[in-house]
Write an enzyme that holds these catalytic residues in place. Structure first.
Site, short mmCIF file in Angstrom:
data_model
loop_
_atom_site.label_atom_id
_atom_site.label_comp_id
_atom_site.label_asym_id
_atom_site.label_seq_id
_atom_site.Cartn_x
_atom_site.Cartn_y
_atom_site.Cartn_z
N GLY A 144 -5.99 -10.44 -13.26
CA GLY A 144 -4.63 -10.03 -12.89
C GLY A 144 -3.69 -11.20 -12.71
CB ALA A 145 -3.93 -14.74 -13.56
N GLY B 27 -1.65 -12.98 -8.42
CA GLY B 27 -2.59 -13.65 -9.31
C GLY B 27 -1.91 -14.76 -10.10
CB SER C 135 -5.09 -4.07 0.67
OG SER C 135 -4.01 -3.42 1.28
CE1 TYR D 208 -4.35 -0.81 -3.56
CE2 TYR D 208 -3.60 -0.67 -1.28
CZ TYR D 208 -3.81 -1.42 -2.43
OH TYR D 208 -3.51 -2.77 -2.45
N1 LIG Z 1 1.63 -7.04 -3.10
C1 LIG Z 1 1.15 -6.66 -1.94
O1 LIG Z 1 1.89 -6.48 -0.96
C2 LIG Z 1 -0.30 -6.41 -1.79
C3 LIG Z 1 -0.76 -5.99 -0.55
C4 LIG Z 1 -2.12 -5.80 -0.36
C5 LIG Z 1 -3.00 -6.07 -1.38
N2 LIG Z 1 -2.54 -6.47 -2.59
C6 LIG Z 1 -3.53 -6.72 -3.66
O2 LIG Z 1 -3.20 -7.91 -4.34
C7 LIG Z 1 -3.72 -7.85 -5.67
C8 LIG Z 1 -2.66 -8.32 -6.67
O3 LIG Z 1 -1.60 -7.39 -6.66
P1 LIG Z 1 -0.10 -7.82 -6.86
O4 LIG Z 1 0.61 -7.46 -5.62
O5 LIG Z 1 0.01 -9.18 -7.39
O6 LIG Z 1 0.35 -6.71 -7.94
P2 LIG Z 1 0.81 -6.83 -9.46
O7 LIG Z 1 1.95 -7.76 -9.59
O8 LIG Z 1 0.99 -5.42 -9.91
O9 LIG Z 1 -0.44 -7.45 -10.17
C9 LIG Z 1 -1.62 -6.70 -10.39
C10 LIG Z 1 -2.38 -7.30 -11.53
O10 LIG Z 1 -3.56 -6.51 -11.76
C11 LIG Z 1 -3.62 -6.22 -13.16
N3 LIG Z 1 -4.35 -4.99 -13.44
C12 LIG Z 1 -4.03 -3.71 -13.09
N4 LIG Z 1 -4.92 -2.86 -13.63
C13 LIG Z 1 -5.81 -3.61 -14.33
C14 LIG Z 1 -6.94 -3.32 -15.12
N5 LIG Z 1 -7.34 -2.07 -15.34
N6 LIG Z 1 -7.63 -4.34 -15.69
C15 LIG Z 1 -7.23 -5.62 -15.52
N7 LIG Z 1 -6.16 -5.97 -14.80
C16 LIG Z 1 -5.46 -4.97 -14.21
C17 LIG Z 1 -2.15 -6.07 -13.55
O11 LIG Z 1 -2.03 -6.10 -14.96
P3 LIG Z 1 -0.75 -5.41 -15.69
O12 LIG Z 1 0.36 -6.39 -15.59
O13 LIG Z 1 -1.26 -5.19 -17.06
O14 LIG Z 1 -0.46 -4.13 -14.94
C18 LIG Z 1 -1.58 -7.28 -12.85
O15 LIG Z 1 -1.85 -8.45 -13.57
C19 LIG Z 1 -4.20 -6.41 -5.87
O16 LIG Z 1 -5.61 -6.36 -5.74
C20 LIG Z 1 -3.55 -5.66 -4.73
O17 LIG Z 1 -4.28 -4.53 -4.33
C21 LIG Z 1 -1.21 -6.65 -2.81
#
Ligand SMILES: NC(=O)c1ccc[n+]([C@@H]2O[C@H](COP(=O)([O-])OP(=O)(O)OC[C@H]3O[C@@H](n4cnc5c(N)ncnc54)[C@H](OP(=O)(O)O)[C@@H]3O)[C@@H](O)[C@H]2O)c1
Length: 321
Positions: free
Chosen positions: A26-27, A32, A158, A184
């Site tokens: 997810g980078a 990421g 999370s 979730y």
């Molecule tokens: N942001 C927050 O406030 C928050 C809070 C708690 C936990 N988190 C956790 O932090 C992590 C990163 O999230 P983020 O906030 O950076 O969100 P984000 O910007 O939506 O990034 C998520 C990443 O995961 C990838 N992904 C989704 N489905 C996938 C799949 N089937 N196979 C491979 N990659 C996949 C996405 O790819 P695409 O671009 O192709 O969709 C994207 O690169 C997640 O595990 C999330 O649960 C975030």
């Protein structure tokens, strides 16, 4: 008497990562991407698997704009398809045989998919993507991780894991599906359970590899854009209320992950999150691990069930009682 001054941990504190090889899922987006950027600045070689080659290539272009000459490798991985996970791991092993990996960061995730959807393998999408996919990837890449101090596996969980419940009769949400709190929450609680159980098993076989976990608080990324319909509306309302006081940018959201990945102070099985406003924003500190995640009998049961569902084995770790 002297009082110790608290110095917030920032990315400047990251030691040189020259000569270290990292896989970050997810980078191409959000936390990421910011994690990859900081590790690239410090000289790590990073493999960036995204859901498509063009997304991975685009992420690399954006990092190289800030870090010319960064060592980055574009890859493809869909965690919602175990054949894709197996193919990615096989390509990695072919390209970098033997023990060649320093750091695996299981970051990718989806949140609040509005209605129950299934992965290619028939798992509920959030449980499959956020937990079973990374579980499988970790099993397949573990033999590639260097058995030496400094090697780590980081699981991004999370705060939602705190209110998540693990229901063995509803792991795939067939009986009840609530996008956020139940599905979730369950997937993220499973991540916390996994991170701790992985450490317990690594310790049991005398491995120097660490398993750590992190959560980013509330970071403004693409994650909140996932929901639509009723859940999307609720998320938007929540965002509007929390944003001004309790959110942070993705770069700050990446700090707990970076701490869990490289800080010498991180401990085996440690869990890191932001230090302010109910762990929603701030700098990384150790945060409490959800109680259920500390229940070894639950963890053993989840581990066995996950191996059964995915068909992977963790080799010597599978045999740990
Ligand atoms: N942001 C927050 O406030 C928050 C809070 C708690 C936990 N988190 C956790 O932090 C992590 C990163 O999230 P983020 O906030 O950076 O969100 P984000 O910007 O939506 O990034 C998520 C990443 O995961 C990838 N992904 C989704 N489905 C996938 C799949 N089937 N196979 C491979 N990659 C996949 C996405 O790819 P695409 O671009 O192709 O969709 C994207 O690169 C997640 O595990 C999330 O649960 C975030």
């Amino acid at each position: 008497m002297t009082t110790k001054r608290y110095t917030p941990w920032t990315a400047d504190r990251i030691n040189s990562q020259q000569g270290r090889r990292v896989v970050i899922t997810g980078a191409n987006s959000g936390i990421g991407w910011e994690t990859a950027l900081e590790l690239a600045r410090k000289g790590a070689e990073i493999i960036l698997p995204a859901r498509s080659q063009s997304k991975a290539d685009d992420a690399i272009t954006r990092i190289r704009r800030q870090v010319p000459g960064a060592k980055l490798i574009s890859e493809v991985l869909d965690l919602a398809d175990l054949s894709s996970v197996r193919a990615f791991a096989a390509r990695y092993i072919e390209r970098f045989p033997s023990q060649s990996l320093d750091l695996l960061i299981n970051n990718a995730g989806v949140m609040a998919v509005p209605t129950r959807e299934l992965t290619v393998d028939g798992f509920e999408r959030q449980f499959g993507t956020n937990y079973l996919g990374p579980f499988t990837l970790t099993a397949l890449l573990l033999p590639s991780i260097k058995p030496q101090p400094g090697s780590r596996i980081v699981t991004v969980s999370s705060s939602a894991g705190k209110w998540g419940k693990l229901d063995f009769d509803n792991l795939q949400s067939e009986r009840v599906y609530k996008p956020m709190r139940q599905a979730y929450g369950q997937s993220k609680l499973a991540d916390s359970i996994f991170a701790l159980e992985l450490q317990r098993r690594l310790t049991a076989i005398g491995s120097p590899i660490l398993s750590t976990a992190a959560h980013p608080g509330y970071a403004l990324t693409n994650l909140q854009k996932g929901g639509s319909g009723e859940i999307g509306f609720v998320l938007q309302l929540l965002s509007a209320a929390l944003k001004p006081v309790a959110s942070q940018d993705a770069a700050h959201g990446a700090l707990p992950t970076l701490f869990a990945a490289v800080a010498p102070e991180a401990t085996p099985g440690g869990y890191y999150g932001p230090d302010r406003v109910f762990e929603l924003k701030g700098h990384p500190v150790p945060v409490p691990i959800p109680k259920t995640a500390q229940d070894v009998s639950v963890a053993k049961r989840l581990w066995a069930e996950s191996e059964r569902l995915t068909g992977v084995s963790f080799g010597p770790l599978s045999a740990v009682a």
